[in-house]
Write a protein that holds these residues in place. Structure first.
Motif, short mmCIF file in Angstrom:
data_model
loop_
_atom_site.label_atom_id
_atom_site.label_comp_id
_atom_site.label_asym_id
_atom_site.label_seq_id
_atom_site.Cartn_x
_atom_site.Cartn_y
_atom_site.Cartn_z
N THR A 161 0.82 -1.21 0.00
CA THR A 161 0.00 0.00 0.00
C THR A 161 0.85 1.27 0.00
O THR A 161 0.40 2.32 -0.47
N GLY A 165 -0.01 3.90 -2.79
CA GLY A 165 -0.33 5.28 -2.45
C GLY A 165 0.65 6.26 -3.05
O GLY A 165 0.26 7.34 -3.52
N ARG A 169 -0.39 9.22 -5.69
CA ARG A 169 -0.23 10.63 -5.33
C ARG A 169 0.67 11.38 -6.31
O ARG A 169 0.44 12.56 -6.59
N LEU A 187 -7.63 1.35 -7.21
CA LEU A 187 -8.33 1.53 -5.94
C LEU A 187 -9.56 0.62 -5.86
O LEU A 187 -9.82 0.01 -4.82
N TRP A 197 -8.88 0.74 3.85
CA TRP A 197 -7.72 1.49 3.37
C TRP A 197 -8.11 2.38 2.19
O TRP A 197 -7.72 3.55 2.13
N PHE A 201 -8.01 6.39 2.01
CA PHE A 201 -7.12 7.00 1.03
C PHE A 201 -7.87 8.03 0.18
O PHE A 201 -7.37 9.14 -0.05
N LYS A 204 -8.56 11.17 2.23
CA LYS A 204 -7.41 11.98 2.63
C LYS A 204 -6.66 12.62 1.47
O LYS A 204 -5.82 13.51 1.67
N ASN A 205 -6.93 12.17 0.25
CA ASN A 205 -6.15 12.65 -0.90
C ASN A 205 -7.05 13.30 -1.95
O ASN A 205 -8.20 12.90 -2.12
#
Length: 219
Positions: A161, A165, A169, A187, A197, A201, A204-205
């Motif tokens: 992960t 991630g 990003r 995803l 998760w 994710f 938060k992004n």
């Protein structure tokens, strides 16, 4: 005439003009087609692939010869050949796979190579993630970026992960359709294994709407 030349000749002998137009249109006319659909292609190549399974090494010269032929079925044949001998792949072959990815690039060949070949290599030789995958994720070739995002599609609980991630990003602000679609796909697939998760994710992004929509389908 050796078996390789015979197979190529058999493919040409089974050309279907009507299907070739439809298949080319489906692929946005980026490549000419012989008009041999997958079931027929598999049948034509069955004996050839069976013999090749006895090989002790991958014939990369033959693979690149197939890749250079104009009709798309020959690139599919090259991938089928690699899949038959995938256990013979070594870490040095990742550069050869990258060469295939960056020539005659389109989602059909790229995704098959990503899931079935690059993914396998990186599982066996994790050092390739640092030496290649993370570099691809920051490069300018969208197809290598796409592979960096989706190479773990089949990893399930073994998904790294931190890598997933990181590569997402690095590319989350792009407007490139094939990258944003890949992010959503990666995803979505991982959400089948770790829903929490993926939910966290996405929350938060900052991701493109397409990525969020695709990645949230099973949430």
């Amino acid at each position: 005439m050796d078996i390789r030349s015979e197979l190529i000749e058999v493919f040409y002998q089974n050309k279907n003009a009507e299907l070739s137009e439809k298949m080319a249109a489906y692929m946005k006319n980026k490549f000419p087609f012989l008009g041999i659909q997958k079931p027929a292609r598999t049948a034509l190549a069955r004996d050839f692939i069976k013999q090749l399974r006895k090989s002790v090494a991958i014939d990369w010269k033959f693979i690149f010869m197939l890749w250079d032929l104009p009709e798309r079925e020959f690139q599919y044949l090259a991938i089928d050949y690699l899949l038959a001998l995938k256990e013979l792949l070594g870490p040095g072959d990742i550069d050869k796979l990258a060469k295939l990815v960056t020539q005659k690039s389109w989602w059909d060949s790229v995704d098959s190579i990503a899931e079935n070949l690059v993914g396998l290599l990186c599982a066996k030789y994790p050092e390739l993630i640092v030496s290649h995958i993370l570099q691809w994720a920051e490069g300018e070739n969208i197809w290598l970026v796409r592979i960096a995002i989706i190479f773990q599609l089949r990893y399930k609980t073994k998904t790294n992960t931190e890598v997933l991630g990181d590569v997402i990003r690095k590319n989350s602000t792009t407007r490139e359709f094939f990258i944003n679609k890949a992010i959503g796909w990666a995803l979505r697939e991982y959400s089948k294994t770790n829903r929490e998760w993926v939910t966290a994710f996405i929350a938060k992004n900052t991701l493109q709407p397409l990525s969020v929509r695709e990645g949230s389908k099973y949430l």
